[in-house]
Design an enzyme around this catalytic site. Structure first.
Site, PDB file in Angstrom:
ATOM      1  N   GLU A   1       4.137  20.626  10.853  1.00 27.87           N
ATOM      2  CA  GLU A   1       3.896  21.399   9.834  1.00 27.87           C
ATOM      3  C   GLU A   1       4.876  21.117   8.469  1.00 27.87           C
ATOM      4  O   GLU A   1       6.050  20.816   8.704  1.00 27.87           O
ATOM      5  CB  GLU A   1       3.910  22.806   9.921  1.00 27.87           C
ATOM      6  CG  GLU A   1       3.015  23.566  10.743  1.00 27.87           C
ATOM      7  CD  GLU A   1       3.289  23.679  12.452  1.00 27.87           C
ATOM      8  OE1 GLU A   1       4.626  23.542  12.717  1.00 27.87           O
ATOM      9  OE2 GLU A   1       2.192  24.050  13.075  1.00 27.87           O
TER      10      GLU A   1
ATOM     11  N   TYR B   1       5.055  11.416   5.457  1.00 24.20           N
ATOM     12  CA  TYR B   1       4.239  11.471   6.532  1.00 24.20           C
ATOM     13  C   TYR B   1       2.966  10.642   5.961  1.00 24.20           C
ATOM     14  O   TYR B   1       2.391  10.099   7.096  1.00 24.20           O
ATOM     15  CB  TYR B   1       3.889  12.890   6.790  1.00 24.20           C
ATOM     16  CG  TYR B   1       5.236  13.869   7.155  1.00 24.20           C
ATOM     17  CD1 TYR B   1       6.295  13.298   7.728  1.00 24.20           C
ATOM     18  CD2 TYR B   1       5.257  15.192   6.730  1.00 24.20           C
ATOM     19  CE1 TYR B   1       7.387  14.063   7.764  1.00 24.20           C
ATOM     20  CE2 TYR B   1       6.360  15.791   6.602  1.00 24.20           C
ATOM     21  CZ  TYR B   1       7.516  15.442   7.571  1.00 24.20           C
ATOM     22  OH  TYR B   1       8.644  16.087   7.466  1.00 24.20           O
TER      23      TYR B   1
HETATM   24  C1  COA Z   1      11.987  14.447   3.930  1.00 20.39           C
HETATM   25  C2  COA Z   1      13.277  13.735   3.853  1.00 20.39           C
HETATM   26  C3  COA Z   1      13.908  13.619   5.344  1.00 20.39           C
HETATM   27  C4  COA Z   1      13.184  12.335   3.626  1.00 20.39           C
HETATM   28  O1  COA Z   1      14.326  11.635   3.699  1.00 20.39           O
HETATM   29  P1  COA Z   1      14.976  10.393   2.534  1.00 20.39           P
HETATM   30  O2  COA Z   1      15.675   9.386   3.406  1.00 20.39           O
HETATM   31  O3  COA Z   1      14.961  10.834   1.288  1.00 20.39           O
HETATM   32  O4  COA Z   1      13.586   9.480   2.568  1.00 20.39           O
HETATM   33  P2  COA Z   1      13.498   7.784   2.579  1.00 20.39           P
HETATM   34  O5  COA Z   1      14.258   7.465   1.196  1.00 20.39           O
HETATM   35  O6  COA Z   1      13.387   7.410   3.702  1.00 20.39           O
HETATM   36  O7  COA Z   1      11.858   7.848   1.679  1.00 20.39           O
HETATM   37  C5  COA Z   1      10.731   7.508   2.810  1.00 20.39           C
HETATM   38  C6  COA Z   1       9.418   7.719   2.076  1.00 20.39           C
HETATM   39  O8  COA Z   1       9.410   8.972   1.777  1.00 20.39           O
HETATM   40  C7  COA Z   1       8.859   9.462   0.835  1.00 20.39           C
HETATM   41  N1  COA Z   1       9.692  10.095  -0.306  1.00 20.39           N
HETATM   42  C8  COA Z   1      10.908  10.387  -0.010  1.00 20.39           C
HETATM   43  N2  COA Z   1      11.585  11.008  -1.023  1.00 20.39           N
HETATM   44  C9  COA Z   1      10.698  11.034  -1.872  1.00 20.39           C
HETATM   45  C10 COA Z   1      10.356  11.932  -3.125  1.00 20.39           C
HETATM   46  N3  COA Z   1      11.714  12.389  -3.989  1.00 20.39           N
HETATM   47  N4  COA Z   1       9.271  11.748  -3.878  1.00 20.39           N
HETATM   48  C11 COA Z   1       8.385  11.087  -3.362  1.00 20.39           C
HETATM   49  N5  COA Z   1       8.230  10.521  -2.288  1.00 20.39           N
HETATM   50  C12 COA Z   1       9.331  10.533  -1.269  1.00 20.39           C
HETATM   51  C13 COA Z   1       8.324   8.125   0.178  1.00 20.39           C
HETATM   52  O9  COA Z   1       6.961   7.867   0.535  1.00 20.39           O
HETATM   53  C14 COA Z   1       9.269   7.293   0.678  1.00 20.39           C
HETATM   54  O10 COA Z   1       8.834   5.752   0.785  1.00 20.39           O
HETATM   55  P3  COA Z   1       9.064   4.983  -0.327  1.00 20.39           P
HETATM   56  O11 COA Z   1      10.500   4.515  -0.110  1.00 20.39           O
HETATM   57  O12 COA Z   1       8.291   3.431  -0.060  1.00 20.39           O
HETATM   58  O13 COA Z   1       8.610   5.290  -1.571  1.00 20.39           O
HETATM   59  C15 COA Z   1      14.324  14.328   2.840  1.00 20.39           C
HETATM   60  O14 COA Z   1      13.931  14.381   1.504  1.00 20.39           O
HETATM   61  C16 COA Z   1      14.990  15.610   3.478  1.00 20.39           C
HETATM   62  O15 COA Z   1      15.872  15.431   4.031  1.00 20.39           O
HETATM   63  N6  COA Z   1      14.484  16.789   2.782  1.00 20.39           N
HETATM   64  C17 COA Z   1      14.973  18.137   3.209  1.00 20.39           C
HETATM   65  C18 COA Z   1      14.644  18.642   4.502  1.00 20.39           C
HETATM   66  C19 COA Z   1      12.839  18.324   4.698  1.00 20.39           C
HETATM   67  O16 COA Z   1      12.342  18.992   3.794  1.00 20.39           O
HETATM   68  N7  COA Z   1      12.418  18.068   5.778  1.00 20.39           N
HETATM   69  C20 COA Z   1      11.172  18.256   6.125  1.00 20.39           C
HETATM   70  C21 COA Z   1      10.657  19.513   6.578  1.00 20.39           C
HETATM   71  S1  COA Z   1       8.761  19.220   6.918  1.00 20.39           S
END
Ligand code: COA
Length: 223
Positions: free
Chosen positions: A153, A165
């Site tokens: 979710e 995702y």
């Molecule tokens: C979701 C989360 C874990 C992603 O971690 P991250 O280290 O920033 O992500 P990555 O750098 O590995 O990015 C992987 C992919 O995610 C997507 N993504 C990550 N950040 C993004 C942004 N700000 N906008 C759009 N897409 C994004 C992209 O598809 C990206 O692939 P790309 O590098 O080819 O564009 C991070 O934003 C986070 O900790 N958020 C707060 C907690 C949260 O919301 N968890 C999810 C609960 S359901």
């Protein structure tokens, strides 16, 4: 030099995970929830991302300092045989290594379904592929433990997470109205394709290869 290790979450990690949780979520899980998950939930699998910084000065013992924590035994050790590490780089033997937990992820394995329960990365380290490392590792673990599909979710407003995702082929299959109690926000229910399908396997293989190319020696998976 800074590098990252993914390994199973342990009891001693819970406080540090809580700090990262509070940066990630408006309603973070309390430490007691993690304790319960690690102690009682046989379907749960939790991993942490550890940042390891070599300070460049000799360790007092003259020996290498390992990243704390042994891999969990049993099935996790067996799984480790399948997981292909991003790298098996060996730290320089005489460096002192500082460690801190900068990310975490978890899931429940229910029959042949993996339910991703949580994932987060420290705010200042986002956008570098580390969240993807955690997510890809969870999926890898799920597949090797027999999951055929994965679900989760996510807040309707959480576009970064949804993009992560979707990158792995997850798609929306429903909505849970007012699922989040802090602001009554709806949750999207997302599902993966069949994890064993040739399409998913090919997508996963390509994404994993890109991630390895991007992060190379920086990340090591120790499950
Ligand atoms: C979701 C989360 C874990 C992603 O971690 P991250 O280290 O920033 O992500 P990555 O750098 O590995 O990015 C992987 C992919 O995610 C997507 N993504 C990550 N950040 C993004 C942004 N700000 N906008 C759009 N897409 C994004 C992209 O598809 C990206 O692939 P790309 O590098 O080819 O564009 C991070 O934003 C986070 O900790 N958020 C707060 C907690 C949260 O919301 N968890 C999810 C609960 S359901």
């Amino acid at each position: 030099m800074t590098r990252y290790v993914v390994r199973p979450m342990q009891f001693d990690d819970i406080d540090a995970v809580g700090e990262v949780e509070r940066e990630c979520f408006t309603t973070p899980w309390p430490a007691s929830a993690y304790r319960r998950e690690l102690r009682d939930n046989r379907t749960g699998r939790y991993i942490v991302l550890v940042e390891v910084t070599d300070e460049g000065r000799p360790a007092p013992s003259g020996r290498r300092q390992e990243v704390s924590g042994e891999p969990a035994g049993g099935v996790r050790r067996a799984v480790g045989q399948f997981l292909r590490p991003f790298s098996r780089s060996t730290p320089v033997p005489t460096m002192v290594a500082n460690e801190r937990i900068v990310g975490f992820a978890g899931m429940w394995l229910m029959l042949d379904e993996a339910h991703v329960t949580t994932i987060g990365v420290k705010r200042d380290l986002r956008g570098q592929g580390l969240g993807e490392v955690l997510f890809a590792t969870l999926l890898d673990l799920a597949m090797h433990l027999g999951a055929r599909r994965a679900t989760l979710e996510v807040r309707v407003s959480n576009y970064p997470a949804q993009a992560l995702y979707r990158k792995y082929g997850f798609h929306e299959e429903g909505i849970r109205r007012r699922y989040y109690s802090d602001n009554n926000e709806d949750a999207l229910i997302m599902w993966s394709d069949w994890l064993g399908s040739p399409e998913f396997q090919e997508r996963y293989r390509q994404l994993r290869a890109q991630l390895e190319e991007r992060l190379g020696d920086l990340v090591e998976i120790r499950l």
